[in-house]
Design an enzyme around this catalytic site. Structure first.
Site, PDB file in Angstrom:
ATOM      1  N   GLY A  36     -23.295  90.717  40.946  1.00 58.97           N
ATOM      2  CA  GLY A  36     -22.309  89.683  40.685  1.00 58.97           C
ATOM      3  C   GLY A  36     -22.984  88.332  40.514  1.00 58.97           C
ATOM      4  N   ALA A  37     -22.160  87.295  40.371  1.00 58.81           N
ATOM      5  CA  ALA A  37     -22.676  85.922  40.268  1.00 58.81           C
ATOM      6  C   ALA A  37     -21.583  84.971  40.726  1.00 58.81           C
ATOM      7  CB  ALA A  37     -23.079  85.608  38.832  1.00 58.81           C
ATOM      8  N   ASP A  38     -22.003  83.758  41.069  1.00 58.39           N
ATOM      9  CA  ASP A  38     -21.029  82.752  41.494  1.00 58.39           C
ATOM     10  C   ASP A  38     -20.547  81.902  40.318  1.00 58.39           C
ATOM     11  OD1 ASP A  38     -21.215  83.527  44.201  1.00 58.39           O
ATOM     12  OD2 ASP A  38     -23.157  82.523  44.275  1.00 58.39           O
ATOM     13  N   LYS A  57     -26.316  81.990  41.814  1.00 53.53           N
ATOM     14  CA  LYS A  57     -26.056  83.095  42.733  1.00 53.53           C
ATOM     15  C   LYS A  57     -26.446  82.652  44.138  1.00 53.53           C
ATOM     16  CE  LYS A  57     -27.317  87.250  41.828  1.00 53.53           C
ATOM     17  NZ  LYS A  57     -26.079  87.688  42.479  1.00 53.53           N
ATOM     18  N   GLU A  87     -32.200  89.194  45.764  1.00 52.37           N
ATOM     19  CA  GLU A  87     -31.541  89.434  44.474  1.00 52.37           C
ATOM     20  C   GLU A  87     -32.465  89.042  43.329  1.00 52.37           C
ATOM     21  OE1 GLU A  87     -27.968  87.160  44.958  1.00 52.37           O
ATOM     22  OE2 GLU A  87     -26.855  88.871  45.743  1.00 52.37           O
TER      23      GLU A  87
HETATM   24  C1  5RP Z   1     -24.646  86.991  46.802  1.00 53.64           C
HETATM   25  C2  5RP Z   1     -24.334  86.723  45.381  1.00 53.64           C
HETATM   26  C3  5RP Z   1     -23.134  87.390  44.835  1.00 53.64           C
HETATM   27  O1  5RP Z   1     -23.497  88.156  43.730  1.00 53.64           O
HETATM   28  C4  5RP Z   1     -22.155  86.335  44.397  1.00 53.64           C
HETATM   29  O2  5RP Z   1     -21.893  85.516  45.517  1.00 53.64           O
HETATM   30  C5  5RP Z   1     -20.867  86.954  43.860  1.00 53.64           C
HETATM   31  O3  5RP Z   1     -20.150  87.511  44.925  1.00 53.64           O
HETATM   32  P1  5RP Z   1     -18.711  88.130  44.743  1.00 53.64           P
HETATM   33  O4  5RP Z   1     -18.866  89.310  43.842  1.00 53.64           O
HETATM   34  O5  5RP Z   1     -18.292  88.479  46.130  1.00 53.64           O
HETATM   35  O6  5RP Z   1     -17.826  87.076  44.130  1.00 53.64           O
HETATM   36  O7  5RP Z   1     -25.005  86.030  44.675  1.00 53.64           O
HETATM   37  O8  5RP Z   1     -25.791  86.303  47.219  1.00 53.64           O
END
Ligand code: 5RP
Length: 232
Positions: free
Chosen positions: A90-92, A102, A111
Site C-alpha cells: 500500500g501507500a499513504d 509511505k 518496505e
Molecule cells: C506502512 C505503509 C502502508 O503501506 C501505508 O501506510 C498504507 O496503509 P493502509 O493500506 O493501511 O492505508 O506504508 O508503513
C-alpha cells in the site's frame, strides 16, 4: 464505522484481491504492510490453500509475517532469496508521477529494502491516496537512530519542516528496527521530492525516509468502477 469507511475498506479488499492474482506459481513474493496489504495477504492465503505453490514470501513487517504465517503462506527472507519476483504494498500518498509517501504504519525501512529487492513493485490503494502533490495529507516519516532524534529534528526544521516525534499509546514509537520516527509536515507540501529526499538522506542519524521515488512500476486503485491501473 461510517459508511465512507466501510466503502473504503471494500475498495481496499477489491484491490488486494486483484493484486493477489498477479502472483504466479513458483514466485518469490514480497508482502507489504497495512490494511490494504492485509487484504492481499488474506487473498494470497486463500490461493495457497487452494493449491498455489509459491517459493516463499518476504514480509516487510513482523505484523505481516505473523498474518502470512497464520495462513500457511511459506515464508522466506532476503538472505535466502535476495531477488524477489514482485513486491506488492500500500501507500499513504501517490502523486501523478507515482512518487509515494509511505510509512504511516512505521515499516518504511523494511518496505523500502524489500521493494528495492523486487523486479516489480506494484502499489495497491483506494482513491483517497491519490494526490496532486505529496505532503498535504500525510506527514513524511523519517526513521532515525534514537540517539540522533533531537539533532536530526533541528536539521529537518532547518529544511522547513514541522517535526513531531511519533508517539503511540503515550509511548515513543519504536520501529521493527528499534529506531524512532520523526513525522514531518511542510506548509507548502513537498514541491521537489527528489531534492528534499537527498537533503534528508545526507543528515547523519537518518536511517531512511518515507519518500519512495521512481520505484513503483504501477499502481492499482480499487474504486467504484472496479480496479484501475496507473502506469509510470
Ligand atoms: C506502512 C505503509 C502502508 O503501506 C501505508 O501506510 C498504507 O496503509 P493502509 O493500506 O493501511 O492505508 O506504508 O508503513
Amino acid at each position: 464505522m461510517s459508511t465512507q469507511k466501510s466503502q473504503q475498506d471494500l475498495w481496499k479488499q477489491q484491490v488486494g484481491e486483484a493484486a493477489a492474482q498477479l502472483i504466479d506459481e513458483g514466485m518469490v513474493v514480497g508482502l507489504g504492510t497495512g490494511t490494504t496489504a492485509n487484504y492481499l495477504v488474506l487473498a494470497l492465503g486463500e490461493r495457497v490453500r487452494q493449491g498455489l505453490h509459491i517459493i516463499g514470501a518476504v514480509s516487510s513487517s513482523q505484523a505481516t509475517m505473523d498474518l502470512a504465517a497464520s495462513l500457511n503462506i511459506p515464508l522466506t527472507d532476503l538472505d535466502h532469496h535476495p531477488v524477489l519476483d514482485i513486491y506488492i504494498d500500500g501507500a499513504d500518498e501517490i502523486d501523478p508521477q507515482l512518487q509515494l509517501i509511505k510509512g504511516a504504519g512505521g515499516a518504511l525501512v523494511r518496505e523500502k529494502i524489500v521493494a528495492s529487492s523486487a523486479k516489480h513493485f506494484v502499489v495497491i490503494a483506494d482513491p483517497s491516496k491519490l494526490v496532486k502533490q505529496l505532503g498535504h495529507i500525510f506527514p513524511l516519516p523519517v526513521e532515525v537512530t534514537p540517539l540522533a532524534k533531537t539533532p536530526v529534528k533541528l536539521h529537518l526544521e532547518a529544511l522547513g519542516a514541522n517535526v513531531t516525534l511519533r508517539v503511540r499509546n503515550g509511548e515513543t514509537f519504536i520501529t521493527d528496527n528499534k529506531n524512532n520516527i520523526l513525522d514531518c509536515t511542510f506548509p507548502q507540501g513537498i514541491t521537489d521530492p527528489v531534492t528534499l529526499d537527498a537533503k534528508i538522506q545526507s543528515i547523519v542519524g537518518v536511517v531512511e525516509t518515507g519518500l519512495f521515488l521512481n520505484m513503483a512500476e504501477k499502481v492499482l486503485i480499487g474504486g467504484p468502477e472496479g480496479v484501475k491501473v496507473l502506469h509510470r
